[in-house]
Design a protein around this motif. Structure first.
Motif, PDB file in Angstrom:
ATOM      1  N   ALA A   1       0.810  -1.216   0.000  1.00 53.32           N
ATOM      2  CA  ALA A   1       0.000   0.000   0.000  1.00 53.32           C
ATOM      3  C   ALA A   1       0.842   1.263   0.000  1.00 53.32           C
ATOM      4  CB  ALA A   1      -0.940  -0.002   1.200  1.00 53.32           C
ATOM      5  N   HIS A   2       1.957   1.247   0.733  1.00 54.75           N
ATOM      6  CA  HIS A   2       2.782   2.459   0.839  1.00 54.75           C
ATOM      7  C   HIS A   2       4.215   2.074   1.204  1.00 54.75           C
ATOM      8  CE1 HIS A   2       3.449   6.779   1.311  1.00 54.75           C
ATOM      9  NE2 HIS A   2       4.180   6.486   2.354  1.00 54.75           N
ATOM     10  N   VAL A   3       5.167   2.793   0.647  1.00 55.94           N
ATOM     11  CA  VAL A   3       6.582   2.550   0.915  1.00 55.94           C
ATOM     12  C   VAL A   3       7.193   3.800   1.542  1.00 55.94           C
ATOM     13  CG1 VAL A   3       8.838   1.953  -0.061  1.00 55.94           C
ATOM     14  CG2 VAL A   3       6.747   0.970  -1.036  1.00 55.94           C
ATOM     15  N   TYR A   4       7.942   3.605   2.634  1.00 58.87           N
ATOM     16  CA  TYR A   4       8.647   4.696   3.297  1.00 58.87           C
ATOM     17  C   TYR A   4      10.137   4.544   3.005  1.00 58.87           C
ATOM     18  CZ  TYR A   4       4.303   4.819   6.032  1.00 58.87           C
ATOM     19  OH  TYR A   4       2.987   4.872   6.429  1.00 58.87           O
ATOM     20  N   TYR A   5      10.678   5.468   2.220  1.00 65.00           N
ATOM     21  CA  TYR A   5      12.114   5.441   1.910  1.00 65.00           C
ATOM     22  C   TYR A   5      12.523   6.819   1.406  1.00 65.00           C
ATOM     23  CZ  TYR A   5      16.656   4.061   0.133  1.00 65.00           C
ATOM     24  OH  TYR A   5      18.020   3.972  -0.080  1.00 65.00           O
ATOM     25  N   PRO A   6      13.499   7.466   2.049  1.00 64.08           N
ATOM     26  CA  PRO A   6      13.857   8.837   1.650  1.00 64.08           C
ATOM     27  C   PRO A   6      14.366   8.950   0.221  1.00 64.08           C
ATOM     28  CG  PRO A   6      14.782   8.292   3.807  1.00 64.08           C
ATOM     29  CD  PRO A   6      14.248   7.018   3.226  1.00 64.08           C
ATOM     30  N   GLY A   7      14.783   7.836  -0.371  1.00 59.52           N
ATOM     31  CA  GLY A   7      15.276   7.878  -1.742  1.00 59.52           C
ATOM     32  C   GLY A   7      14.189   7.996  -2.789  1.00 59.52           C
ATOM     33  N   LEU A   8      12.932   7.805  -2.408  1.00 60.70           N
ATOM     34  CA  LEU A   8      11.814   7.944  -3.344  1.00 60.70           C
ATOM     35  C   LEU A   8      11.444   9.414  -3.489  1.00 60.70           C
ATOM     36  CD1 LEU A   8       9.595   4.986  -2.097  1.00 60.70           C
ATOM     37  CD2 LEU A   8      11.099   5.017  -4.096  1.00 60.70           C
TER      38      LEU A   8
ATOM     39  N   GLY B   1      24.456  13.098   0.571  1.00 58.15           N
ATOM     40  CA  GLY B   1      25.325  12.889  -0.580  1.00 58.15           C
ATOM     41  C   GLY B   1      24.790  11.906  -1.599  1.00 58.15           C
ATOM     42  N   GLY B   2      23.482  11.863  -1.791  1.00 59.46           N
ATOM     43  CA  GLY B   2      22.912  11.001  -2.813  1.00 59.46           C
ATOM     44  C   GLY B   2      22.640   9.582  -2.377  1.00 59.46           C
ATOM     45  N   ARG B   3      22.884   9.277  -1.110  1.00 61.59           N
ATOM     46  CA  ARG B   3      22.531   7.964  -0.550  1.00 61.59           C
ATOM     47  C   ARG B   3      21.439   8.175   0.494  1.00 61.59           C
ATOM     48  NH1 ARG B   3      28.714   7.236   0.884  1.00 61.59           N
ATOM     49  NH2 ARG B   3      28.173   9.376   1.423  1.00 61.59           N
ATOM     50  N   PHE B   4      20.653   7.121   0.753  1.00 56.48           N
ATOM     51  CA  PHE B   4      19.457   7.332   1.556  1.00 56.48           C
ATOM     52  C   PHE B   4      19.273   6.308   2.672  1.00 56.48           C
ATOM     53  CE2 PHE B   4      18.852   9.179  -2.623  1.00 56.48           C
ATOM     54  CZ  PHE B   4      18.440  10.467  -2.312  1.00 56.48           C
ATOM     55  N   GLY B   5      20.302   5.605   3.032  1.00 58.38           N
ATOM     56  CA  GLY B   5      20.219   4.670   4.139  1.00 58.38           C
ATOM     57  C   GLY B   5      19.860   3.260   3.700  1.00 58.38           C
ATOM     58  N   GLY B   6      19.989   2.325   4.647  1.00 60.89           N
ATOM     59  CA  GLY B   6      19.805   0.917   4.346  1.00 60.89           C
ATOM     60  C   GLY B   6      18.496   0.333   4.827  1.00 60.89           C
ATOM     61  N   LEU B   7      17.567   1.179   5.304  1.00 61.00           N
ATOM     62  CA  LEU B   7      16.257   0.689   5.773  1.00 61.00           C
ATOM     63  C   LEU B   7      15.161   1.062   4.788  1.00 61.00           C
ATOM     64  CD1 LEU B   7      15.928   1.342   9.626  1.00 61.00           C
ATOM     65  CD2 LEU B   7      16.788  -0.677   8.449  1.00 61.00           C
ATOM     66  N   VAL B   8      14.205   0.154   4.632  1.00 62.32           N
ATOM     67  CA  VAL B   8      12.987   0.412   3.871  1.00 62.32           C
ATOM     68  C   VAL B   8      11.820  -0.096   4.712  1.00 62.32           C
ATOM     69  CG1 VAL B   8      11.676  -0.061   1.770  1.00 62.32           C
ATOM     70  CG2 VAL B   8      14.174   0.116   1.665  1.00 62.32           C
ATOM     71  N   SER B   9      10.814   0.742   4.905  1.00 66.30           N
ATOM     72  CA  SER B   9       9.600   0.308   5.589  1.00 66.30           C
ATOM     73  C   SER B   9       8.427   0.403   4.620  1.00 66.30           C
ATOM     74  CB  SER B   9       9.333   1.175   6.823  1.00 66.30           C
ATOM     75  OG  SER B   9      10.348   0.994   7.796  1.00 66.30           O
ATOM     76  N   PHE B  10       7.436  -0.470   4.809  1.00 66.60           N
ATOM     77  CA  PHE B  10       6.279  -0.420   3.911  1.00 66.60           C
ATOM     78  C   PHE B  10       5.052  -1.006   4.591  1.00 66.60           C
ATOM     79  CE2 PHE B  10       8.383  -4.438   3.152  1.00 66.60           C
ATOM     80  CZ  PHE B  10       7.361  -5.360   2.939  1.00 66.60           C
ATOM     81  N   GLU B  11       3.903  -0.595   4.087  1.00 66.72           N
ATOM     82  CA  GLU B  11       2.614  -1.087   4.573  1.00 66.72           C
ATOM     83  C   GLU B  11       2.067  -2.100   3.577  1.00 66.72           C
ATOM     84  OE1 GLU B  11       0.883   0.072   7.270  1.00 66.72           O
ATOM     85  OE2 GLU B  11       1.850   1.988   7.770  1.00 66.72           O
TER      86      GLU B  11
END
Length: 409
Positions: free
Chosen positions: A296-303, A317-327
């Protein structure tokens, strides 16, 4: 010391106790920091021991310092551009120490009841720490959305906090703070700023260089990175805060052991390499999840649609971390999805070189009430993925087959 001269006259029982110990260190410098397990350290004379205590230099008792632990502290201090760092037995111990040091009146070492303004979306155990060890003992604890500059300014004026506490990237919804703006606001109200930078690591951001007062890491996570050592560490921007941390650490006694220190320092040697792969894997996983009908939804600063995307792109610097959360679209399908995963390990941690899956409502935020979780936006269907360093094709295939199980059910 004259044991060497006397050893010939020792009885066997005495030799078994003392032989081989207290030999001179090698003339050559070891390539890797040794693990110093001694709890105490000897000086040739009592006067020299007394002088060492007076100067504060050298080692006496492991609660006051250990060479292996000091090497880890020096490595993190250099990585964070800090005046100094102090290591602890866990990330929560480090956070507790940082809050005590930040609330200590300037120039003094005794903690006092204080007022804390905290981000609303903190790690679950951090909230419990604030409520049960600070608010329950007389501290005023208030919460606000620190990503909202206007709400932050109003809270700073209303509550006049001594300490402001936040995470540079929040766990698990991955909100991103404008640290430069928050530093400016805290300084204008005379509040010290404590940032938990566990998710960002110094690879993505060095908060002390922006004016943050204290930076906290759960070293168990990305710094160590191998799931084999627990620890925490606090880096200080000023000499006063570093001295305060050192003095309070000796009293509190939440000391990091030398074995763990050596493993955590070893993990830091590959931190930059691991983070590059983990960030790259996370970006591809997030992109894939946005296309799946069961999500339903994805939480990721790279989006691009993430509210903190532009800020994160500039800060990290163009990278957004190694975690992804989603519903998941159907929260009732969550157990089937997690149980169907084969490569993602169901572990209640993050930052390892292994890819991990966790359900915040059952793990990181389990200690909060359902109402508190709802207030923070943590639903029963929220899933958190911590990306490891495996091949991305294998990770995507694992997610694809687990999500397919939901469609087939």
């Amino acid at each position: 010391m004259t044991e060497q001269h006397d050893q010939a006259s020792w009885h066997l029982e005495t030799s078994l106790v003392h032989a081989g110990d207290r030999t001179a260190p090698p003339v050559a410098t070891p390539t890797v920091t040794p693990i110093y397990t001694s709890t105490t350290y000897l000086y040739p004379t009592l006067d020299e021991l007394d002088a060492a205590f007076v100067s504060g230099e050298g080692y006496f008792y492991t609660r006051y310092g250990n060479p292996t632990v000091a090497a880890f502290e020096q490595a993190l201090a250099q990585a964070e551009a800090a005046r100094g760092a102090v290591a602890y037995s866990s990330g929560m111990a480090a956070l507790h120490a940082a809050l005590l040091a930040a609330s200590t009146p300037r120039g003094e070492t005794a903690p006092r009841p204080t007022s804390i303004l905290a981000a609303r979306d903190l790690y679950g155990s951090t909230t419990v720490l604030l409520e049960e060890l600070f608010a329950a003992r007389g501290a005023q604890v208030n919460y606000v959305d620190l990503c909202d500059a206007e709400a932050t300014a109003a809270a700073l004026q209303a509550y006049a906090p001594v300490v402001v506490l936040a995470e540079s990237i929040s766990n698990p919804l991955l909100h991103v703070l404008d640290l430069a703006k928050l530093v400016e606001q805290c300084r204008s109200y005379g509040a010290r700023l404590v940032i938990d930078a566990t998710l960002a690591t110094p690879v993505l951001q060095r908060p002390l260089t922006l004016g943050v007062d204290l930076v906290v890491h759960s070293a168990t996570k990305y710094l160590g990175g191998h799931g084999d050592a627990a620890g925490g560490i606090v880096a200080a921007r000023t000499g006063l805060l570093h001295v305060t941390l050192v003095q309070q650490s000796r009293l509190l006694g939440a000391t990091l052991g030398p074995y763990e220190a050596q493993q955590l320092q070893r993990g830091m040697k590959t931190l930059a390499l691991r983070m590059e792969r983990q960030c790259a894997n996370a970006a591809q996983v997030a992109a894939y999840l946005t296309t799946h009908p069961a999500v339903a939804h994805v939480y990721y600063p790279g989006l691009a649609e993430h509210p903190g995307h532009t800020l994160a792109a500039a800060a990290f610097g163009g990278r957004f971390g190694g975690l992804v959360s989603f519903e998941l679209a159907a929260s009732t399908a969550l157990p089937r999805f997690v149980d169907a995963l084969r490569l993602f390990l169901p572990a209640t941690t993050l930052g390892d070189l292994y890819s991990l899956v966790s359900v915040p409502a059952l793990a990181s935020h389990r200690e909060l009430t359902p109402e508190q979780r709802a207030e923070r936006g943590i639903s029963a269907g929220l899933v958190r993925l911590s990306l490891g360093i495996e091949a991305i094709d294998d990770l995507l295939a694992d997610l694809q087959q687990a999500l397919a199980c939901l469609e087939a059910a």
